[in-house]
Design an enzyme around this catalytic site. Structure first.
Site, PDB file in Angstrom:
ATOM      1  CG  HIS A   1      40.994  31.839  32.511  1.00  0.00           C
ATOM      2  ND1 HIS A   1      40.080  31.749  31.473  1.00  0.00           N
ATOM      3  CD2 HIS A   1      41.633  33.021  32.329  1.00  0.00           C
ATOM      4  CE1 HIS A   1      40.161  32.825  30.711  1.00  0.00           C
ATOM      5  NE2 HIS A   1      41.105  33.607  31.203  1.00  0.00           N
TER       6      HIS A   1
ATOM      7  CE1 TYR B   1      42.839  38.827  32.292  1.00  0.00           C
ATOM      8  CE2 TYR B   1      43.971  40.485  30.989  1.00  0.00           C
ATOM      9  CZ  TYR B   1      42.956  39.555  31.124  1.00  0.00           C
ATOM     10  OH  TYR B   1      42.053  39.361  30.102  1.00  0.00           O
TER      11      TYR B   1
ATOM     12  CG  ASP C   1      48.033  41.026  27.669  1.00  0.00           C
ATOM     13  OD1 ASP C   1      48.775  41.642  26.881  1.00  0.00           O
ATOM     14  OD2 ASP C   1      47.881  39.791  27.637  1.00  0.00           O
TER      15      ASP C   1
ATOM     16  CG  HIS D   1      47.135  38.299  30.709  1.00  0.00           C
ATOM     17  ND1 HIS D   1      46.517  38.465  29.488  1.00  0.00           N
ATOM     18  CD2 HIS D   1      46.346  37.457  31.425  1.00  0.00           C
ATOM     19  CE1 HIS D   1      45.391  37.757  29.477  1.00  0.00           C
ATOM     20  NE2 HIS D   1      45.263  37.140  30.634  1.00  0.00           N
TER      21      HIS D   1
ATOM     22  CE1 TYR E   1      44.919  39.933  25.929  1.00  0.00           C
ATOM     23  CE2 TYR E   1      43.230  40.870  27.354  1.00  0.00           C
ATOM     24  CZ  TYR E   1      43.845  39.767  26.791  1.00  0.00           C
ATOM     25  OH  TYR E   1      43.396  38.501  27.086  1.00  0.00           O
TER      26      TYR E   1
END
Length: 759
Positions: free
Chosen positions: A182, A237, A287, A402, A425
């Site tokens: 993040h 992502y 993911d 991911h 996911y």
């Protein structure tokens, strides 16, 4: 009320190489940009954004939020942003003062208690406050400035009494990986950089620390991966995090004119053009939260990323996709990713028109450190001529988070996904996610089962032994570039690759890699070659061939080749026949095993076995997900040698057709010679080098009959080759070690090395 604060520490990172200019505004635009922005607001293409912006100006807001434990309001931030923008662009002081008062009220009232991923909302508030601080700077009192900074810092560290989680990156913002996770989203790449830039005059420590870390830790790993023209975090992502990379790029370019990343950054967004499907979805990779949240019949929506990339690079292909996804710039987003009317007016170039993709080459190589090819038969989305799409991934590095353990994997699409990925996911590191979804068993690659192998996630959590690839660094995300390069994240190397020009027949895309490093010490060598060839046959528009060499450390370790399908396949001798005819699809796959000759085929799938790994089914609520884009699949076929050997070769041929076809299936024939194995299918002959040793300087093979064949030969030395009896000379493609030519003869064909550089 004056607020005392402790400056962020000095010396932890080198001073940033770029400093904010003295004048305001400097966040997203400067005074020099204002005349062009005013002109762009009047442009026809920007009319929807201009009208939405004007509608905000007609409304009053005091920034007050309802008194509750969770009252974050993203659209109100868009309203406040519009008021501040109006002051910065047109000098409307009344709206500017309204923006200042409103953001101060908002900061006083906002609460995030119980909010999932509250860091994103917290950062959004900090970003909006930064816009007001910078754009309305002449209207701010000293008390305003102190309060806005104090309130933002309180949110970042979350000293609010009702929520002490704070932003995940921490304050000072030293937490989390600089490569994945993040921190590489809005927290660093938009929110905290914007905050530091806006308040730099009064509080330079915020920018110096934040930008110091950004330039020290965040640029190098991104430039490293941009060389691959792809993103390591996948189809969901990847675009999401690339959007935040673009925000950081745009912030500095707008402020000083500096382009902080390498030019190859522009190529990254093409990955999601090449992997786009006629149904509006993407070929799966990593993911994928989108497939679990989006109803069937809808499309993947990434227009903020494409529109920002279009504006930053002046790229017409990105503009075409962004315009389409945003319904011709009429769709605005206020939450998280944000594409607000104001941001559209700042970033969209209304003079740039979109350009369709049909002028792009049909195949693209994604170089190191990715090492993959996406190959297509065309760009048409029409029902009567949809493309065949193949993804052939070697995978040279693993990036964690991911990113899946899928080195050597492939996918194949035609009128529906046929050779598919598996799993879902369903949240980070659930039992299903960590034991199945992210693991090798969920992908079309290879398992080598050492019954004594142990895998510990982050050093303590044992995972099921499914026979797959090792977990680099126990699954920990690399903290920085030095750790990424210094530990065991390397998983493979591309040995050869070649993509033929669309004007050359046969058109083909070929890649060969060594993925030994992806596995533990249970293997001595793992090679995979993948070849995609369009066919001049409307009933069977393409063929894909996969050749593997697997040498295990122990001859008793079971080797398995995996094929995942959406519906239960049928086994007919050496063939696996799978259709995908649900949800409007009409695709069919015929998968032939030519090697090993003593194969065993086992189907593992269906209720209670769809997500089986190591004898355990890591179930999820798959039936509920069928209403979404979910492609978790029926299960898989495992193909293994019947007898244990140290080294085995696998050779598989896949052809596609309509699910309701009445045309006879194509048959493939095995060809073998010294150091090579080959396939004859339709009017194609493909000859693949079996090993990775010394390259051939001569080769002899015999076509099965006197037919005009298009031939592809790999594993050759670079240089000039003479073909007999064709009597022509061809060049081995640089880096691909491959030649293609046409031949028709009843006898043998000989390739002689004529000249070239010794390899």
């Amino acid at each position: 009320m004056l607020h005392k604060r402790t400056p962020l520490p000095e010396g932890e990172f080198p001073p940033p190489s770029i400093a904010p200019p003295a004048a305001h505004p400097r966040l997203l635009f400067t005074a020099a940009d204002i005349p062009a922005i005013r002109t762009n607001i009047q442009a026809a293409q920007n009319r929807p954004a201009a009208e939405a912006y004007a509608a905000f100006l007609q409304q009053k807001t005091d920034g007050m939020l309802p008194q509750s434990s969770f009252n974050f309001d993203a659209e109100m931030l868009g309203h406040i942003e519009a008021l501040a923008f109006d002051y910065a662009i047109y000098g409307n002081a009344e709206n500017g003062r309204q923006a200042v008062a409103a953001i101060c009220s908002y900061l006083s009232d906002v609460k995030f208690k119980g909010m999932f991923d509250s860091s994103r909302a917290m950062g959004h508030v900090v970003f909006a406050c930064s816009e007001v601080y910078d754009w309305c700077y002449p209207l701010l009192s000293e008390e305003d400035r102190q309060y806005m900074v104090h309130a933002c810092e309180e949110i970042i560290r979350s000293a609010q009494a009702d929520d002490r989680r704070g932003m995940e990156i921490g304050y000072p913002p030293s937490g989390q990986s600089a490569i994945t996770g993040h921190a590489g989203e809005a927290q660093m790449m938009r929110d905290l950089l914007s905050f530091g830039i806006a308040v730099y005059d009064e509080y330079p420590d915020i920018y110096n620390y934040t930008a110091g870390r950004f330039f020290t830790q965040f640029i190098e790993p991104r430039n490293f991966w941009y060389r691959s023209h792809s993103h390591h975090q996948g189809c969901a992502y990847g675009p999401y995090r690339f959007l935040w990379d673009l925000w950081s790029a745009y912030i500095f370019k707008a402020m000083t004119g500096d382009r902080i990343y390498i030019p190859e950054m522009e190529r990254v967004a093409y990955e999601w053009i090449y992997t786009s499907r006629p149904d509006g979805q993407l070929m799966r990779n990593g993911d994928d939260f989108v497939e679990l949240t989006t109803p069937r019949g809808q499309t993947y929506i990434q227009h903020p990323m494409f529109l920002m990339a279009a504006g930053y690079f002046g790229n017409a292909h990105f503009k075409y996709e962004g315009m389409d996804q945003s319904e011709q710039l009429t769709s605005f987003i206020y939450k998280n990713t944000t594409w607000t009317p104001v941001q559209a007016l700042i970033m969209n170039d209304p003079h740039l028109e979109g350009e369709p993709w049909d002028n792009l080459p049909c195949s693209v190589y994604l170089p190191s450190p990715k090492g993959a090819i996406v190959a297509r038969t065309g760009w048409s989305d029409q029902a009567d001529s949809p493309p065949v799409i193949a993804v052939m991934n070697i995978g040279e590095y693993w990036a964690s988070n991911h990113h899946h353990l899928d080195a050597g994997s492939f996918q194949l699409y035609y009128k529906g996904i046929l050779a598919s990925e598996s799993g879902a996911y369903n949240s980070y590191y659930t039992e299903h996610d960590k034991n199945y979804n992210k693991r090798t068993v969920a992908h079309n690659t290879l398992l080598i089962h050492d019954p004594g192998e142990t895998t510990l996630l982050q050093g303590y959590d044992p995972l099921v032994n499914e026979g797959g690839q090792r977990l680099p660094n126990d699954g920990w995300e690399p903290a920085d570039f030095a750790e990424w390069m210094g530990k065991d994240y390397k998983t493979g190397s591309v040995l050869e690759h070649a993509v033929a020009s669309d004007s050359v027949r046969p058109g083909y895309a070929y890649i060969k890699g060594d993925i030994t490093q992806a596995y533990s010490g249970k293997v001595r060598e793992v090679l995979r070659s993948m070849l995609f060839m369009p066919l001049d046959d409307p009933d069977h528009p393409a063929v894909m061939i996969v050749l593997d060499k697997v040498t295990a450390a122990d001859r008793l370790y079971k080797k398995s080749y995996l094929l995942h399908t959406q519906q239960e396949p049928e086994i007919k001798g050496n063939r696996v026949v799978a259709v995908n005819d649900r949800y409007g699809n009409n695709g069919r796959l015929v998968h032939e095993t030519l090697l090993p000759s003593d194969y065993e085929m086992v189907k593992i799938g269906g209720p209670g076995h769809e997500f089986e790994a190591g004898g355990v089914n890591f179930s999820i609520d798959a039936e509920r997900l069928r209403e979404r884009m979910f492609e978790g699949g029926w299960g898989r076929v495992e193909i293994s040698p019947a007898e244990p050997r140290q080294t085995d070769y696998f050779l598989h041929v896949m052809t596609v057709s309509d699910a309701d076809t009445t045309a006879p299936d194509l048959c493939s024939t095995l060809m073998e010679g010294e150091g090579f194995t080959g396939v004859v299918v339709s009017d194609r002959i493909a000859i693949l080098a079996k090993d990775a040793g010394k390259r051939k300087t001569d080769l002899i093979f015999t076509p099965p009959d006197n037919r005009n064949y298009s031939v592809l030969v790999t594993g050759l030395k670079e240089g000039t080759w003479r073909i007999e009896p064709a009597g022509e000379e061809v060049e081995a493609i640089t880096g691909g070690h491959a030649v293609s030519f046409s031949v028709q003869t009843e006898g043998t064909v000989t390739l002689h090395y004529a000249n070239g550089t010794q390899q």
